[in-house]
Design a protein around this motif. Structure first.
Motif, PDB file in Angstrom:
ATOM      1  N   GLN A   1       0.826  -1.208   0.000  1.00  0.00           N
ATOM      2  CA  GLN A   1       0.000   0.000   0.000  1.00  0.00           C
ATOM      3  C   GLN A   1       0.858   1.254   0.000  1.00  0.00           C
ATOM      4  OE1 GLN A   1      -3.523   0.195  -0.153  1.00  0.00           O
ATOM      5  NE2 GLN A   1      -2.858   2.272  -0.669  1.00  0.00           N
ATOM      6  N   ARG A   2       1.925   1.260   0.797  1.00  0.00           N
ATOM      7  CA  ARG A   2       2.789   2.443   0.841  1.00  0.00           C
ATOM      8  C   ARG A   2       3.461   2.671  -0.510  1.00  0.00           C
ATOM      9  NH1 ARG A   2       3.348   7.422   2.507  1.00  0.00           N
ATOM     10  NH2 ARG A   2       5.491   8.121   2.154  1.00  0.00           N
TER      11      ARG A   2
ATOM     12  N   ASP B   1       1.037   4.282  -2.803  1.00  0.00           N
ATOM     13  CA  ASP B   1       0.715   5.664  -2.452  1.00  0.00           C
ATOM     14  C   ASP B   1       1.867   6.625  -2.736  1.00  0.00           C
ATOM     15  OD1 ASP B   1      -1.738   4.803  -1.577  1.00  0.00           O
ATOM     16  OD2 ASP B   1      -1.181   4.756   0.548  1.00  0.00           O
ATOM     17  N   ALA B   2       3.104   6.196  -2.459  1.00  0.00           N
ATOM     18  CA  ALA B   2       4.247   7.111  -2.589  1.00  0.00           C
ATOM     19  C   ALA B   2       5.482   6.340  -3.034  1.00  0.00           C
ATOM     20  CB  ALA B   2       4.509   7.825  -1.268  1.00  0.00           C
TER      21      ALA B   2
END
Length: 612
Positions: free
Chosen positions: A24-25, A28-29
């Motif tokens: 997920q991280r 996102d970035a």
């Protein structure tokens, strides 16, 4: 029976397992810097993005699958804290495996016991010595049929490959196959088996699930947004074999906080000004040494009296700040504000600069932190967030919070946790991070009561539900007169001295209390040299008695001061000074806690002499 609870902030059921945090991280970035990694021996650092870290993890995970690691099978990591440790940790989970961390200082006997008990199939090593220790353990136990893979080429031998070669094995594993394996573990499947450091007995394998880790990471991140955030960075110098270091690493990864690993404690100070962390984790002994070093530097400049006044002002300012949380500093007395401004310019700014100049908070754990030391650091502008937890609670169980710190306590239960104090004063725990049990069923016989884990620690709850630590259940001393003594308050007071590494009160079944006082070799050497004489360095694992009259007189003042702070029945009448090798892993745990029973066994003659 007292009890205090904090509601869960974040539910975990929407996640499959811990690996979702990284996926997920990265989504996102992807280009956000996730790690600082040493670029060379020149002291330069380079940054690794979240996307690159994910790519490294996936590549190694494919290699693990290709090597024969199956879902639910155990892989050991024995190495100092470093970037490759983080890669291996997540890669094992991506491959559906179970991580078995081993402290890089562990003895051959400990390593053999762990790999046999956990049924380790494959191991990742750091140094040549660690690779050899693992190989001997595998030969002895018949475990590790898939071999040993080293982080560095220097650690390889005829039977050891490198992580690069292991990674290359996975070139034929498809992304779909990897994704299938990544999702093979569910929330209640085993994520890791962490062996306790064994301060009071044989190490026990605590089985921690993906739910335990996810529950802690998501809820602690939510509770500490001011501390762990995408604009900050930290240095992890605790061993990654310790559950707190791994939990912190996952929290940082999920929150976008950049991480640097430094395994050599002596290299931390020199890199603080380069990496400039916003947050640090340290055991109380490290904080004591920082303050002692500042005091010694002031003494060297002939400013002892000025430093003492500055230190007292810091404690006073810290106390005011704590009592008037989030209030305007203008409410303090004119005298206090003027003194604090003066000493801030003279000392405190420089002390913060030594820590990199950007540290907003320090997290302290592993042992009780004296309230006065906490107030001092708050007074110089670096609040200390003291917390408490165990391997079995997947690290933090309770903690002070930014904007709600009370020195002398370890704070409220963290989200999703309940703390109960038994009628006997033992701390009992239940919650999202509390494990279901040890790998060996016989270790569970006395581990739980009424659904709560028995921590083995003594404590109390204040009127607001904050936890106050009192000591260890097994450390309680009953004198021949029937008086029950908890050693921790006296021992903690003595350990305030920079010259004292550990104080061990004794007196079980005796008519009075005595103590073995273990000296800090570096601080004692420097103190003696400043006084114009030398003290012999400790040799080997023996407990050498130190009989120098000048040193004894100095420590006698420390003992007298500690005695004043406790009841007469809790005062120590006699003591012996001990010099020993504090790097001995059979004596000191990796988190710098003393193995009390080992000390008492090795120091039996010294103890007997105290009662002659």
């Amino acid at each position: 029976m007292q009890e205090s609870s904090t509601k869960l902030r974040v539910e975990v059921d929407a996640h499959q397992n811990v690996t979702d945090l990284l996926v997920q991280r990265a989504a996102d970035a992807p280009e956000h810097a996730a790690f600082d990694v040493p670029a060379s021996s020149s002291g330069l650092w380079t940054q690794v993005t979240t996307a690159q870290f994910l790519a490294d993890v996936r590549a190694l995970a494919k290699g693990l699958i290709a090597s024969g690691i199956g879902a639910g099978e155990a892989v050991a990591i024995m190495a100092p804290s470093r970037y490759e440790w983080a890669v291996a940790d997540l890669a094992i989970w991506f491959a559906g495996g179970v991580v078995v961390p081993i402290y890089d200082t562990s003895s051959q006997v400990q390593v053999s016991a762990i790999v046999a008990d956990a049924d380790v199939r494959l191991a990742v090593a750091g140094s040549p010595g660690q690779a050899e220790t693992l190989r001997s353990a595998f030969d002895e136990t018949g475990a590790g049929t898939l071999g040993i893979w080293a982080m560095d080429a220097a650690a390889t031998g005829s039977e050891t490959g490198t992580l690069a070669k292991l990674t290359a094995r996975g070139n034929h594993i498809s992304d779909a196959d990897l994704e299938h394996r990544r999702q093979s573990a569910g929330l209640d499947d085993t994520a890791t088996i962490v062996y306790t450091s064994g301060t009071t007995g044989e190490p026990k394998g605590a089985v921690l699930t993906h739910r335990n880790f996810l529950g802690q990471v998501l809820n602690i991140a939510a509770a500490y947004r001011e501390v762990v955030h995408s604009g900050g960075n930290t240095i992890i110098f605790l061993p990654l074999a310790h559950v707190l270091a791994r939990g912190l690493q996952l929290i940082c990864l999920a929150s976008g906080m950049r991480i640097a690993h430094i395994s050599d404690p002596k290299a931390v100070i020199t890199n603080l000004s380069v990496l400039r962390p916003t947050f640090l984790v340290a055991v109380p002994r490290v904080l004591q040494k920082i303050r002692a070093a500042a005091s010694a530097k002031a003494a060297g400049a002939g400013l002892t009296r000025v430093w003492d006044a500055a230190s007292a002002t810091a404690v006073e300012w810290g106390s005011y700040s704590e009592q008037h949380e989030n209030a305007d500093a203008a409410g303090a007395s004119v005298s206090l504000r003027l003194r604090r401004t003066f000493y801030n310019a003279l000392f405190f700014t420089r002390l913060r600069a030594v820590m990199g100049g950007r540290v907003d908070y320090i997290l302290s754990g592993g042992a009780a932190l004296e309230a006065e030391l906490s107030l001092f650091f708050r007074g110089i502008g670096v609040p200390v967030i003291e917390g408490y937890g165990l391997t079995e609670t997947t690290a933090p169980l309770a903690g002070n919070l930014p904007g709600n710190i009370r020195s002398g306590t370890v704070g409220l239960p963290l989200p999703g946790s309940t703390i109960r104090i038994s009628d006997e004063g033992e701390i009992l725990a239940r919650g999202i991070g509390v494990f279901a049990g040890y790998r060996n069923p016989r270790h569970n016989d006395d581990a739980f009561v009424d659904g709560f884990f028995r921590t083995g620690d003594l404590g109390a709850l204040d009127a607001d539900g904050r936890l106050i630590l009192r000591g260890r259940v097994k450390d309680v001393i009953v004198t021949s007169g029937g008086k029950t003594i908890v050693p921790m308050p006296w021992e903690t007071s003595v350990e305030k001295s920079p010259l004292v590494s550990h104080a061990v009160m004794v007196g079980e079944g005796r008519s009075f209390l005595s103590a073995l006082i273990i000296l800090d070799p570096d601080e004692t050497r420097d103190w003696a040299l400043a006084a114009g004489f030398a003290i012999d360095e400790p040799q080997g694992a023996d407990l050498a008695r130190v009989v120098d009259a000048r040193l004894r007189a100095h420590i006698q003042e420390v003992v007298n001061s500690a005695n004043v702070r406790v009841a007469r029945s809790e005062q120590v009448r006699k003591f012996t000074l001990i010099s020993t090798d504090l790097g001995d892993s059979s004596l000191i745990t990796p988190t710098l806690k003393i193995k009390r029973q080992v000390i008492l066994e090795r120091g039996a003659d010294a103890v007997e002499d105290l009662y002659r």
